[in-house]
Design an enzyme around this catalytic site. Structure first.
Site, PDB file in Angstrom:
ATOM      1  N   PRO A  88       0.815  -1.224   0.000  1.00 31.95           N
ATOM      2  CA  PRO A  88       0.000   0.000   0.000  1.00 31.95           C
ATOM      3  C   PRO A  88       0.847   1.272   0.000  1.00 31.95           C
ATOM      4  O   PRO A  88       0.332   2.355  -0.229  1.00 31.95           O
ATOM      5  CB  PRO A  88      -0.840  -0.112   1.279  1.00 31.95           C
ATOM      6  N   GLU A 115       3.125  -7.628   8.822  1.00 31.00           N
ATOM      7  CA  GLU A 115       3.189  -6.179   9.036  1.00 31.00           C
ATOM      8  C   GLU A 115       3.971  -5.482   7.940  1.00 31.00           C
ATOM      9  O   GLU A 115       3.804  -4.314   7.682  1.00 31.00           O
ATOM     10  CB  GLU A 115       3.820  -5.874  10.396  1.00 31.00           C
ATOM     11  N   ARG A 153      -3.389  -8.141 -20.711  1.00 28.50           N
ATOM     12  CA  ARG A 153      -4.329  -7.767 -21.772  1.00 28.50           C
ATOM     13  C   ARG A 153      -3.743  -6.710 -22.714  1.00 28.50           C
ATOM     14  O   ARG A 153      -4.271  -6.487 -23.796  1.00 28.50           O
ATOM     15  CB  ARG A 153      -5.682  -7.323 -21.216  1.00 28.50           C
ATOM     16  N   ASP A 168     -10.564   0.584 -24.466  1.00 36.53           N
ATOM     17  CA  ASP A 168     -10.834   0.390 -23.039  1.00 36.53           C
ATOM     18  C   ASP A 168     -10.991   1.724 -22.322  1.00 36.53           C
ATOM     19  O   ASP A 168     -10.373   2.707 -22.700  1.00 36.53           O
ATOM     20  CB  ASP A 168      -9.652  -0.316 -22.362  1.00 36.53           C
TER      21      ASP A 168
HETATM   22  N1  ADE Z   1      -0.805  -5.094  -0.014  1.00 35.44           N
HETATM   23  C1  ADE Z   1      -1.697  -4.718   0.931  1.00 35.44           C
HETATM   24  N2  ADE Z   1      -2.488  -3.733   0.489  1.00 35.44           N
HETATM   25  C2  ADE Z   1      -2.078  -3.458  -0.796  1.00 35.44           C
HETATM   26  C3  ADE Z   1      -2.485  -2.529  -1.783  1.00 35.44           C
HETATM   27  N3  ADE Z   1      -3.476  -1.656  -1.575  1.00 35.44           N
HETATM   28  N4  ADE Z   1      -1.854  -2.538  -2.959  1.00 35.44           N
HETATM   29  C4  ADE Z   1      -0.834  -3.392  -3.191  1.00 35.44           C
HETATM   30  N5  ADE Z   1      -0.398  -4.289  -2.299  1.00 35.44           N
HETATM   31  C5  ADE Z   1      -1.003  -4.326  -1.115  1.00 35.44           C
END
Ligand code: ADE
Length: 247
Positions: A88, A115, A153, A168
């Site tokens: 994230p 974590e 794709r 697309d």
């Molecule tokens: N791992 C945990 N959350 C994630 C996300 N939003 N994007 C990519 N990998 C992740």
């Protein structure tokens, strides 16, 4: 293209990568996908890949040793292979990023878990970090599936001309226009008459205007960077001034 995926849960990829367009692309030799179990690169009998965080705190951290050795084995030391950590904290995955990745011969995707991963992996092993959106998944696996799908794709020959990626959503920088199929009237709701007119120029213009309207309403941020003709810009201005009725 060859894609390697490094994960603690290889089973999570079985379904998603063996169906539909990805499976067809694999069968036709347009993409090779290999899923590797990170535990196979641990040194102890139990396949330990994580450990407690230095400094204390909740959760476990992926140790650097299995990740470094897995990447070194899988790439054979080829430093041109992008090593991408799904996290994230990464840069946001968008159509342009998918296009960029589709230009490589190989990709190695690392699915984070627990974590997090030891910071030395970020600093000295991975070459890119990607997030698929501002929410936290339990691990990078679903994100890796998203990345593989969006990239595959775009590979030459994967989509037939009838399902071309050129039209697309997002490929043009705009959201897609609405689609209709038979019947002409469903539960009293008719198909827009222009689509039945047979006038291809009018249909193309209508679709473009629908795409512009939809993007203005739902994703005005995309209009800033979309490739707009002078005719498009005039249309957008007219809609903004309210001199066109709403669609
Ligand atoms: N791992 C945990 N959350 C994630 C996300 N939003 N994007 C990519 N990998 C992740």
């Amino acid at each position: 293209m060859r894609i390697d995926i490094l994960t603690l849960f290889p089973g999570m990829f079985q379904g998603p990568l063996s169906e539909s367009i990805i499976q067809r692309a694999r069968e036709r030799g347009l993409v090779e996908i290999y899923v590797h179990n990170l535990r196979d690169f641990a040194h102890d009998r139990h396949g330990t890949v994580d450990d407690y965080p230095y400094g204390g705190g909740a959760g476990m951290v992926l140790r650097p040793q299995p990740l470094f050795e897995a990447v070194e084995t899988i790439t054979g030391g080829d430093s041109s292979v992008p090593i991408i950590l799904l996290t994230p904290q990464g840069r946001l995955f968008r159509h342009q990023v998918a296009q960029e990745l589709a230009g490589h011969d190989r990709l190695l995707l690392i699915c984070g878990r627990y974590e997090g991963v030891d910071e030395r992996v970020r600093e000295h092993l991975v070459t890119d970090e990607i997030s698929i959106g501002d929410y936290v998944l339990s691990g990078g696996e679903p994100a890796a599936v998203v990345v593989v799908d969006a990239v595959v794709r775009l590979l030459p020959g994967v989509l037939g001309s009838k399902e071309s990626a050129v039209e697309d959503s997002h490929a043009s920088g705009l959201l897609e226009y609405p689609h209709y199929t038979r019947p002409r009237v469903f539960r009293g709701w008719p198909v827009p008459p222009v689509l039945l007119s047979g006038n291809h120029a009018q249909i193309a213009r209508w679709r473009r205007e629908q795409a512009l309207r939809r993007t203005m309403e739902r994703r005005p941020d995309l209009l800033e960077t979309a490739n707009l003709s002078s005719e498009d810009k005039k249309f957008v201005e007219r809609v903004k001034r309210g001199s066109l009725p709403s669609a």
